[in-house]
Design a protein around this motif. Structure first.
Motif, short mmCIF file in Angstrom:
data_model
loop_
_atom_site.label_atom_id
_atom_site.label_comp_id
_atom_site.label_asym_id
_atom_site.label_seq_id
_atom_site.Cartn_x
_atom_site.Cartn_y
_atom_site.Cartn_z
N HIS A 105 54.32 3.71 33.64
CA HIS A 105 53.49 2.77 32.88
C HIS A 105 54.25 2.20 31.68
CE1 HIS A 105 50.18 3.86 35.45
NE2 HIS A 105 50.39 5.14 35.19
N ASP A 106 53.73 2.36 30.46
CA ASP A 106 54.36 1.73 29.29
C ASP A 106 55.66 2.41 28.87
OD1 ASP A 106 53.09 4.03 28.55
OD2 ASP A 106 52.34 3.25 26.64
N SER A 107 55.95 3.61 29.38
CA SER A 107 57.19 4.30 29.01
C SER A 107 58.36 3.92 29.91
CB SER A 107 56.98 5.81 29.06
OG SER A 107 56.66 6.24 30.37
N CYS A 108 58.13 3.07 30.92
CA CYS A 108 59.21 2.67 31.83
C CYS A 108 60.20 1.78 31.11
CB CYS A 108 58.63 1.95 33.05
SG CYS A 108 59.89 1.43 34.26
N GLY A 109 61.48 2.05 31.32
CA GLY A 109 62.52 1.27 30.65
C GLY A 109 62.88 -0.01 31.35
N PHE A 110 62.22 -0.32 32.48
CA PHE A 110 62.49 -1.56 33.21
C PHE A 110 61.30 -2.51 33.07
CE2 PHE A 110 65.03 1.71 35.29
CZ PHE A 110 66.28 1.12 35.31
N CYS A 111 61.56 -3.76 33.41
CA CYS A 111 60.56 -4.81 33.18
C CYS A 111 59.50 -4.80 34.28
CB CYS A 111 61.25 -6.18 33.13
SG CYS A 111 60.12 -7.55 32.75
N HIS A 112 58.22 -4.88 33.87
CA HIS A 112 57.10 -4.94 34.79
C HIS A 112 56.53 -6.36 34.91
CE1 HIS A 112 55.93 -0.38 34.73
NE2 HIS A 112 57.18 -0.61 35.11
N MET A 113 57.14 -7.31 34.25
CA MET A 113 56.67 -8.69 34.34
C MET A 113 57.27 -9.36 35.57
SD MET A 113 54.66 -9.33 31.76
CE MET A 113 54.71 -11.09 31.47
N PRO A 114 56.58 -10.39 36.10
CA PRO A 114 57.09 -11.06 37.31
C PRO A 114 58.34 -11.88 37.00
CG PRO A 114 55.15 -12.19 36.49
CD PRO A 114 55.26 -10.93 35.68
N HIS A 115 59.32 -11.79 37.87
CA HIS A 115 60.56 -12.57 37.78
C HIS A 115 60.60 -13.54 38.95
CE1 HIS A 115 62.85 -10.22 34.63
NE2 HIS A 115 61.83 -9.41 34.89
N GLU A 116 61.07 -14.75 38.69
CA GLU A 116 61.09 -15.79 39.72
C GLU A 116 62.02 -15.45 40.87
OE1 GLU A 116 62.01 -19.47 37.93
OE2 GLU A 116 60.19 -19.57 36.71
N SER A 117 63.16 -14.87 40.57
CA SER A 117 64.13 -14.56 41.61
C SER A 117 64.94 -13.35 41.19
CB SER A 117 65.05 -15.76 41.88
OG SER A 117 65.75 -16.11 40.69
N LYS A 118 65.86 -12.95 42.05
CA LYS A 118 66.72 -11.82 41.75
C LYS A 118 67.63 -12.18 40.57
CE LYS A 118 70.22 -8.83 43.81
NZ LYS A 118 71.03 -8.56 45.03
N PRO A 119 67.76 -11.29 39.58
CA PRO A 119 68.61 -11.60 38.43
C PRO A 119 70.04 -11.88 38.87
CG PRO A 119 67.24 -9.68 37.98
CD PRO A 119 67.07 -10.00 39.43
N PRO A 120 70.66 -12.93 38.33
CA PRO A 120 72.04 -13.26 38.73
C PRO A 120 73.01 -12.22 38.22
CG PRO A 120 71.34 -14.66 36.91
CD PRO A 120 70.13 -13.88 37.33
N CYS A 121 74.06 -11.97 38.97
CA CYS A 121 75.09 -11.02 38.56
C CYS A 121 76.42 -11.44 39.17
CB CYS A 121 74.72 -9.59 38.97
SG CYS A 121 74.55 -9.36 40.74
N LEU A 122 77.49 -11.04 38.51
CA LEU A 122 78.83 -11.35 38.99
C LEU A 122 79.22 -10.39 40.11
CD1 LEU A 122 80.51 -11.78 35.49
CD2 LEU A 122 79.81 -13.62 37.02
N ASP A 123 79.96 -10.89 41.08
CA ASP A 123 80.45 -10.01 42.14
C ASP A 123 81.70 -9.28 41.67
OD1 ASP A 123 82.56 -11.85 42.32
OD2 ASP A 123 81.64 -12.92 43.98
N LYS A 124 82.21 -8.40 42.49
CA LYS A 124 83.34 -7.55 42.10
C LYS A 124 84.58 -8.38 41.81
CE LYS A 124 85.95 -3.46 43.53
NZ LYS A 124 87.26 -4.05 43.13
N GLN A 125 84.85 -9.39 42.61
CA GLN A 125 86.03 -10.22 42.39
C GLN A 125 85.94 -10.96 41.06
OE1 GLN A 125 86.67 -13.08 45.49
NE2 GLN A 125 88.65 -13.76 44.71
N GLN A 126 84.77 -11.44 40.71
CA GLN A 126 84.60 -12.14 39.43
C GLN A 126 84.72 -11.18 38.26
OE1 GLN A 126 80.77 -13.84 40.25
NE2 GLN A 126 81.61 -15.73 41.09
N ARG A 127 84.19 -9.99 38.40
CA ARG A 127 84.32 -9.00 37.32
C ARG A 127 85.78 -8.60 37.12
NH1 ARG A 127 79.79 -6.78 40.01
NH2 ARG A 127 81.12 -5.10 40.86
N ASP A 128 86.49 -8.41 38.21
CA ASP A 128 87.91 -8.05 38.09
C ASP A 128 88.70 -9.17 37.41
OD1 ASP A 128 87.35 -5.68 39.35
OD2 ASP A 128 87.98 -6.37 41.35
N TYR A 129 88.35 -10.41 37.68
CA TYR A 129 89.03 -11.54 37.04
C TYR A 129 88.80 -11.53 35.53
CZ TYR A 129 89.86 -16.35 35.56
OH TYR A 129 90.29 -17.47 34.87
#
Length: 235
Positions: A105-129
């Protein structure tokens, strides 16, 4: 009947008097039923039917909007610890909450609100760069994206941008960074990230540095301010 001549055949022919033969009835095409509606009445009927369908669809849409509004209200009443500052500085979406399995419930450290899509993230090749780049170059690359999120936010998040610029100034004294060039694919991902996502990226590229820790502490401070404000408002 006309005279027929048979030669060397075993076919028996029986002559029938044409006058006594029963004539075969001729088939008649089916009679079309008269149209009960005039063209004008037919057009009016189609119009009324479409109007009824439109009213039904509007009612269904209205019920869906009301249901969505009720769900948003319920989310606002029972916000988790990671939901404050949504969508700019909130944590990642809670996977368990999406399946109604989160019991924190309110003690959860993650978001409970609706998100439009999957959060963007860099792939491994981009992180290595990005990890190969000089630290100052990487920090300068983040400046325009962080500035855009800070300016478009209703929160007083200017301290995050100030921390970033101060860190660049300090690092520029000891090393000279080349001209900043952001690859197109990396720029597209960074542009879609929230402020929390950009800070998380900095923590991934600079894991053992003190700067990401300062940025994370500032985000936590902002979340606590929002949480305290919401509690005072509800109270």
């Amino acid at each position: 009947m006309e005279n027929l001549r048979y030669s060397k055949t075993f076919i028996d022919v029986e002559e029938v008097n044409e006058s006594s033969a029963v004539r075969r009835a001729y088939s008649a095409p089916p009679v079309m039923a008269p149209c009960l509606q005039t063209p004008k009445q037919f057009v009016l009927h189609q119009y009324e039917q479409r109007r009824t369908n439109l009213q039904v669809s509007n009612l269904q849409l209205g019920s869906q909007l009301l249901a969505a509004e009720d769900s948003v209200i319920s989310w606002q009443v029972d916000l988790s610890r990671g939901s404050y500052g949504h969508p700019n500085i909130c944590s990642r979406p809670c996977i368990l909450f999406l399946f109604n399995k989160c019991h924190k419930h309110d003690s959860c450290g993650f978001c409970h609100m609706p998100h439009e899509s999957k959060p963007p993230c860099l792939d491994k090749q981009q992180r290595d760069y990005l990890k190969v780049l000089p630290k100052v170059t990487f920090l300068k690359m983040l400046v325009p994206f962080v500035a855009k999120r800070v300016e478009g936010s209703e929160l007083d998040a200017a301290v995050v941008l100030q921390l970033l610029k101060s860190e660049i100034s300090v690092r520029s004294l000891s090393s000279s960074a080349p001209t900043v060039y952001t690859p197109r694919r990396i720029g597209l991902v960074l542009a879609r990230m929230s402020l929390a996502g950009l800070v998380s990226t900095a923590c991934t590229i600079l894991p053992q540095d003190r700067f990401p820790k300062l940025m994370k502490k500032e985000l936590e401070r902002l979340r606590k301010v929002i949480r305290a404000f919401n509690l005072d408002t509800l109270g």
